[in-house]
Design a protein around this motif. Structure first.
Motif, PDB file in Angstrom:
ATOM      1  N   ASP A  98       0.832  -1.217   0.000  1.00 37.09           N
ATOM      2  CA  ASP A  98       0.000   0.000   0.000  1.00 37.09           C
ATOM      3  C   ASP A  98       0.858   1.256   0.000  1.00 37.09           C
ATOM      4  O   ASP A  98       0.647   2.185  -0.797  1.00 37.09           O
ATOM      5  CB  ASP A  98      -0.912   0.020   1.230  1.00 37.09           C
ATOM      6  CG  ASP A  98      -2.023  -1.022   1.177  1.00 37.09           C
ATOM      7  OD1 ASP A  98      -2.329  -1.496   0.073  1.00 37.09           O
ATOM      8  OD2 ASP A  98      -2.553  -1.350   2.250  1.00 37.09           O
ATOM      9  N   VAL A  99       1.828   1.297   0.909  1.00 32.34           N
ATOM     10  CA  VAL A  99       2.643   2.497   1.096  1.00 32.34           C
ATOM     11  C   VAL A  99       3.569   2.726  -0.082  1.00 32.34           C
ATOM     12  O   VAL A  99       3.631   3.832  -0.645  1.00 32.34           O
ATOM     13  CB  VAL A  99       3.439   2.393   2.417  1.00 32.34           C
ATOM     14  CG1 VAL A  99       4.465   3.512   2.515  1.00 32.34           C
ATOM     15  CG2 VAL A  99       2.495   2.415   3.612  1.00 32.34           C
ATOM     16  N   VAL A 100       4.308   1.701  -0.485  1.00 36.58           N
ATOM     17  CA  VAL A 100       5.283   1.865  -1.563  1.00 36.58           C
ATOM     18  C   VAL A 100       4.592   2.157  -2.890  1.00 36.58           C
ATOM     19  O   VAL A 100       5.049   3.000  -3.669  1.00 36.58           O
ATOM     20  CB  VAL A 100       6.174   0.607  -1.682  1.00 36.58           C
ATOM     21  CG1 VAL A 100       7.143   0.747  -2.852  1.00 36.58           C
ATOM     22  CG2 VAL A 100       6.950   0.387  -0.390  1.00 36.58           C
ATOM     23  N   SER A 101       3.474   1.510  -3.149  1.00 42.62           N
ATOM     24  CA  SER A 101       2.789   1.672  -4.434  1.00 42.62           C
ATOM     25  C   SER A 101       2.274   3.091  -4.632  1.00 42.62           C
ATOM     26  O   SER A 101       2.332   3.633  -5.745  1.00 42.62           O
ATOM     27  CB  SER A 101       1.627   0.680  -4.549  1.00 42.62           C
ATOM     28  OG  SER A 101       2.082  -0.639  -4.443  1.00 42.62           O
ATOM     29  N   LEU A 102       1.767   3.688  -3.577  1.00 43.16           N
ATOM     30  CA  LEU A 102       1.282   5.065  -3.696  1.00 43.16           C
ATOM     31  C   LEU A 102       2.433   6.005  -4.057  1.00 43.16           C
ATOM     32  O   LEU A 102       2.291   6.879  -4.918  1.00 43.16           O
ATOM     33  CB  LEU A 102       0.621   5.515  -2.398  1.00 43.16           C
ATOM     34  CG  LEU A 102       0.043   6.939  -2.406  1.00 43.16           C
ATOM     35  CD1 LEU A 102      -1.008   7.089  -3.507  1.00 43.16           C
ATOM     36  CD2 LEU A 102      -0.543   7.302  -1.046  1.00 43.16           C
ATOM     37  N   VAL A 123      -7.938   2.254   7.377  1.00 41.69           N
ATOM     38  CA  VAL A 123      -6.596   2.107   7.944  1.00 41.69           C
ATOM     39  C   VAL A 123      -5.564   1.998   6.823  1.00 41.69           C
ATOM     40  O   VAL A 123      -4.511   2.651   6.860  1.00 41.69           O
ATOM     41  CB  VAL A 123      -6.524   0.868   8.861  1.00 41.69           C
ATOM     42  CG1 VAL A 123      -5.090   0.635   9.353  1.00 41.69           C
ATOM     43  CG2 VAL A 123      -7.475   1.031  10.043  1.00 41.69           C
ATOM     44  N   ARG A 124      -5.857   1.229   5.825  1.00 42.79           N
ATOM     45  CA  ARG A 124      -4.903   1.012   4.734  1.00 42.79           C
ATOM     46  C   ARG A 124      -4.613   2.316   3.986  1.00 42.79           C
ATOM     47  O   ARG A 124      -3.455   2.658   3.734  1.00 42.79           O
ATOM     48  CB  ARG A 124      -5.442  -0.044   3.776  1.00 42.79           C
ATOM     49  CG  ARG A 124      -5.546  -1.426   4.377  1.00 42.79           C
ATOM     50  CD  ARG A 124      -6.103  -2.434   3.410  1.00 42.79           C
ATOM     51  NE  ARG A 124      -5.215  -2.606   2.271  1.00 42.79           N
ATOM     52  CZ  ARG A 124      -5.478  -3.400   1.240  1.00 42.79           C
ATOM     53  NH1 ARG A 124      -6.619  -4.076   1.211  1.00 42.79           N
ATOM     54  NH2 ARG A 124      -4.626  -3.523   0.251  1.00 42.79           N
ATOM     55  N   LEU A 125      -5.665   3.028   3.623  1.00 39.19           N
ATOM     56  CA  LEU A 125      -5.455   4.265   2.876  1.00 39.19           C
ATOM     57  C   LEU A 125      -4.755   5.315   3.726  1.00 39.19           C
ATOM     58  O   LEU A 125      -3.807   5.967   3.265  1.00 39.19           O
ATOM     59  CB  LEU A 125      -6.796   4.804   2.372  1.00 39.19           C
ATOM     60  CG  LEU A 125      -6.726   6.138   1.616  1.00 39.19           C
ATOM     61  CD1 LEU A 125      -5.848   6.012   0.378  1.00 39.19           C
ATOM     62  CD2 LEU A 125      -8.122   6.614   1.233  1.00 39.19           C
ATOM     63  N   ASN A 126      -5.183   5.488   4.963  1.00 40.13           N
ATOM     64  CA  ASN A 126      -4.575   6.509   5.805  1.00 40.13           C
ATOM     65  C   ASN A 126      -3.111   6.206   6.097  1.00 40.13           C
ATOM     66  O   ASN A 126      -2.280   7.113   6.194  1.00 40.13           O
ATOM     67  CB  ASN A 126      -5.352   6.652   7.112  1.00 40.13           C
ATOM     68  CG  ASN A 126      -6.700   7.328   6.910  1.00 40.13           C
ATOM     69  OD1 ASN A 126      -6.927   8.033   5.926  1.00 40.13           O
ATOM     70  ND2 ASN A 126      -7.627   7.113   7.845  1.00 40.13           N
ATOM     71  N   GLN A 127      -2.773   4.927   6.214  1.00 36.63           N
ATOM     72  CA  GLN A 127      -1.365   4.570   6.425  1.00 36.63           C
ATOM     73  C   GLN A 127      -0.521   4.891   5.192  1.00 36.63           C
ATOM     74  O   GLN A 127       0.619   5.363   5.310  1.00 36.63           O
ATOM     75  CB  GLN A 127      -1.247   3.089   6.765  1.00 36.63           C
ATOM     76  CG  GLN A 127      -1.609   2.743   8.192  1.00 36.63           C
ATOM     77  CD  GLN A 127      -0.640   3.341   9.202  1.00 36.63           C
ATOM     78  OE1 GLN A 127       0.566   3.355   8.982  1.00 36.63           O
ATOM     79  NE2 GLN A 127      -1.176   3.830  10.305  1.00 36.63           N
ATOM     80  N   ALA A 128      -1.061   4.644   4.020  1.00 34.18           N
ATOM     81  CA  ALA A 128      -0.329   4.984   2.790  1.00 34.18           C
ATOM     82  C   ALA A 128      -0.156   6.497   2.682  1.00 34.18           C
ATOM     83  O   ALA A 128       0.923   6.988   2.324  1.00 34.18           O
ATOM     84  CB  ALA A 128      -1.065   4.429   1.576  1.00 34.18           C
ATOM     85  N   ILE A 129      -1.208   7.232   2.992  1.00 32.58           N
ATOM     86  CA  ILE A 129      -1.175   8.694   2.894  1.00 32.58           C
ATOM     87  C   ILE A 129      -0.184   9.307   3.879  1.00 32.58           C
ATOM     88  O   ILE A 129       0.599  10.206   3.550  1.00 32.58           O
ATOM     89  CB  ILE A 129      -2.590   9.261   3.132  1.00 32.58           C
ATOM     90  CG1 ILE A 129      -3.493   8.998   1.904  1.00 32.58           C
ATOM     91  CG2 ILE A 129      -2.548  10.735   3.457  1.00 32.58           C
ATOM     92  CD1 ILE A 129      -3.072   9.728   0.661  1.00 32.58           C
TER      93      ILE A 129
END
Length: 669
Positions: free
Chosen positions: A577-581, A636-642
């Motif tokens: 999630d994090v790296v891909s964004l 949780v997933r989106l906010n962690q990536a952001i």
């Protein structure tokens, strides 16, 4: 005082966005950009702060806007559009005179029409079992003229299982599959593994099913009790042996046995089983890869506790459950379900009809070219990260990863990209004969049998990689239109259903919408290839020697510890999630970007905000079901990536005290 300033800043930000983000459109303006922007804006909850609750801010009004229409995610939108177009094609076929004998269209229409018009009696479990016996010369116990006369001594559970395997039931008692060889992706091999089992619900449900099949009511409950007892014993035995049924971490392969060796060790006559399944002679020197040898060794001991008629009835009920779970098997001949039967059981034909009758070759070529353009930018973005070498890898390791990356491809649709799709699909369904008489069980069994045969044909190299990537799977999925990564081909497959808004449109769509959502999805699948599990595979999809213990690298361990500071249910998915964004963002806004970065005239929302709002749409509603395995909630997933995107705070003017603007941001690659 600091808190008051923070609130004021957030209010100004929200007021500015609210004032400037609506579309100044003409009455009949229906461009792709307007459609996508409206899609994004109607899901936004501007009462939330993007710096505190970005997921709610970007998608908070989704449920009220879309769930009333049974739309729970972007893939649901894709499915709805695809089904509408495919339904239109099928409606046209209704009045078509088929001039070409055994054309793909005629076979699809016959299957669909049979599903629509066949009498309910042809969908009954009993009718299926009348068409498929327990063995060539042996009926099911319930169909014997007198139960006491059923020849138990002639029953062989492994041969009956083989008969049912020919129709695609591959996950009962023993799981046998044809899969790519991990050491040589140009070849396929046979695997025999411990099945993934689900327990029977309860005795009453099994008893009711037995009665519908024809079991006397007085005998149904006692037989159902025995079947549930056997099922529970097999379930528990499977669970006990899960720890043993693991891949060898040293060489990523399972134990390999000849059939003679396996028979001597387990007592199972798999030679005859495979002969029935493949329809050809198999000798004892034939090699299979085995995962779960201890499980196989204990099977006979369990099954021998039960009379043959009980084991036969157990397999019979398992087969009925397998069939009844397939779309189209419902008793009412619902058009939507029958459409799904075509999509899921004849997926190659469904893709061809969608291509030829709706997309047309020219439009498909444009879509494919655009997908390739975006994918190359995503690859370049990750390549830049590899060259910066944040993880302090050796030159040889960096070179191996770059080679693997550059060899990655993306395939649009499930058909091989270099083949003539009409010829390929026509050949694929060669031999499928469907009667004009409306008997749905018979038609479905013929389709399933041919589909299974084509899966098994991969063992003999039936499909050349020279025509492009093509792989068949035993499992008949619900075909959610999401990209997936296939390691044996080192490729990402983009479902053809995704070729539409909001993911991709060929006419007039601004690059910000293309690269944000599609770029992010491609980056996610790319990064799946660079998780520790897949890292040892090279650019040809073969398991090698490089980076086998990557998860133990100190720099990687430190990066994971940073990401796991806020505990997660699935750390591997958080990394993706994090790296891909970051990869998708850099592909669009990086200094070497070839994409249009001018502020579009259809909105005043700043381009960088629009990019992130577009990405967020993948996490709206119940999109978590699109990920296999355990995962955090979408918010949780989106906010962690952001919160780990270095540019986010600047883009939304977030104060240093904001939840999504931490001082320390995690970096993996």
């Amino acid at each position: 005082m600091k808190r008051i300033v923070q609130i004021c800043c957030q209010l100004l930000l929200l007021l500015g966005l609210a004032a400037g983000s609506r579309i100044p459109r003409a009455p009949n303006d229906t461009t792709a950009n307007d459609w996508i922007l409206d899609y994004v804006e109607r899901h936004m909850d501007k009462s939330a702060s993007p710096c505190e609750e970005f997921h709610r801010y970007a998608t908070g009004k989704f449920k009220g806007e879309d769930e009333q229409d049974d739309i729970y995610s972007i893939p649901d939108t894709m499915i709805l559009h695809f089904n509408e177009r495919l339904q239109s094609v099928l409606d046209q076929l209704k009045d078509q005179a088929f001039t070409e004998a055994n054309s793909v269209e005629e076979k699809v229409w016959r299957y669909y029409n049979t599903c629509l018009t066949a009498p309910e009696s042809t969908r009954s479990p009993r009718h299926y079992l009348e068409l498929v016996s327990s063995d060539e010369n042996l009926t099911w116990p319930q169909f014997a003229h007198r139960r006491s006369k059923w020849p138990q001594e002639e029953f062989n559970w492994l041969q009956t299982l083989a008969q049912l395997r020919r129709y695609g039931m591959e996950n009962s008692i023993i799981r046998m599959n044809v899969v790519p060889d991990a050491k040589d992706s140009t070849k396929f091999l046979v695997t025999v593994i411990t099945p993934e089992v689900e327990k029977f619900l309860n005795v009453d449900i099994i008893s009711d099913l037995l009665i519908t099949i024809g079991v006397d009511r007085s005998q149904a409950q006692p037989l159902a009790s025995k079947l549930v007892q056997l099922d529970t014993e097999l379930y528990n035995f499977t669970a006990e042996n899960k720890e043993e049924a693991r891949l060898d971490e040293d060489d990523f392969t399972n134990a390999v046995y000849t059939l003679d060796e396996l028979q001597n060790r387990t007592g199972l006559h798999l030679e005859k089983y495979l002969e029935i399944v493949f329809g050809r002679p198999i000798n004892g020197s034939f090699e299979v890869e085995v995962l779960g040898t201890k499980y196989l060794e204990g099977l006979e001991e369990i099954l021998q506790k039960y009379d043959s008629d009980v084991v036969a009835s157990y397999l019979m009920v398992k087969f009925v459950h397998f069939l009844m779970a397939l779309d189209g098997s419902e008793p009412d001949g619902d058009p939507g379900r029958c459409l799904d039967a075509v999509r899921f059981h004849m997926e190659q034909a469904g893709d061809l009809l969608y291509e030829d009758h709706y997309l047309k070759p020219e439009k498909l070529q444009k879509y494919t070219a655009e997908v390739q353009r975006i994918f190359e930018a995503i690859k370049q973005s990750f390549k830049d990260k590899l060259e910066k070498n944040h993880l302090h890898l050796s030159p040889a390791e960096v070179a191996a990863l770059k080679e693997k990356l550059l060899a990655m491809t993306v395939t649009v649709g499930i058909l091989p990209s270099k083949a003539n799709h009409r010829r390929f699909v026509t050949d694929f369904y060669q031999g499928l004969e469907l009667d004009s008489k409306p008997d749905f069980a018979k038609a479905q069994l013929e389709v399933l049998k041919l589909r299974t045969r084509r899966v098994l044909d991969q063992l003999n190299g039936a499909y050349s990689k020279d025509e492009g990537f093509f792989q068949l799977y035993d499992e008949i999925s619900n075909n959610n239109p999401v990209p997936w990564f296939e390691v044996s081909g080192n490729t990402i497959i983009l479902a053809i259903e995704m070729l539409r808004e909001p993911v991709l449109a060929t006419k007039g769509q601004h690059d910000v919408f293309k690269v944000s959502l599609l770029g992010y999805l491609l980056a996610r699948k790319l990064m799946e290839n660079f998780t520790p599990y897949f890292l040892p595979f090279d650019g040809k999809g073969n398991y090698g020697e490089v980076l086998r213990s990557f998860e133990n690298y100190p720099s990687y361990v430190d990066a994971l510890a940073c990401l796991n500071a806020t505990q997660t249910k699935n750390l591997a998915k958080r990394v993706i999630d994090v790296v891909s964004l970051g990869i998708a963002y850099d592909a669009y806004f990086g200094e070497n970007s070839q994409f249009d970065q001018k502020q579009p005239d259809f909105t005043e929302v700043p381009l960088k905000q629009l990019f992130l709002l577009s990405v967020a749409q993948w996490f709206l509603g119940d999109a978590k079901y699109l990920d296999y395995g355990v995962a955090d909630q979408d918010d949780v997933r989106l906010n962690q990536a952001i919160r780990n995107l270095p540019y986010f705070a600047e883009i939304f003017n977030c104060p240093t005290s904001a939840v999504l603007n931490p001082t320390d941001k995690c970096q993996v690659w």
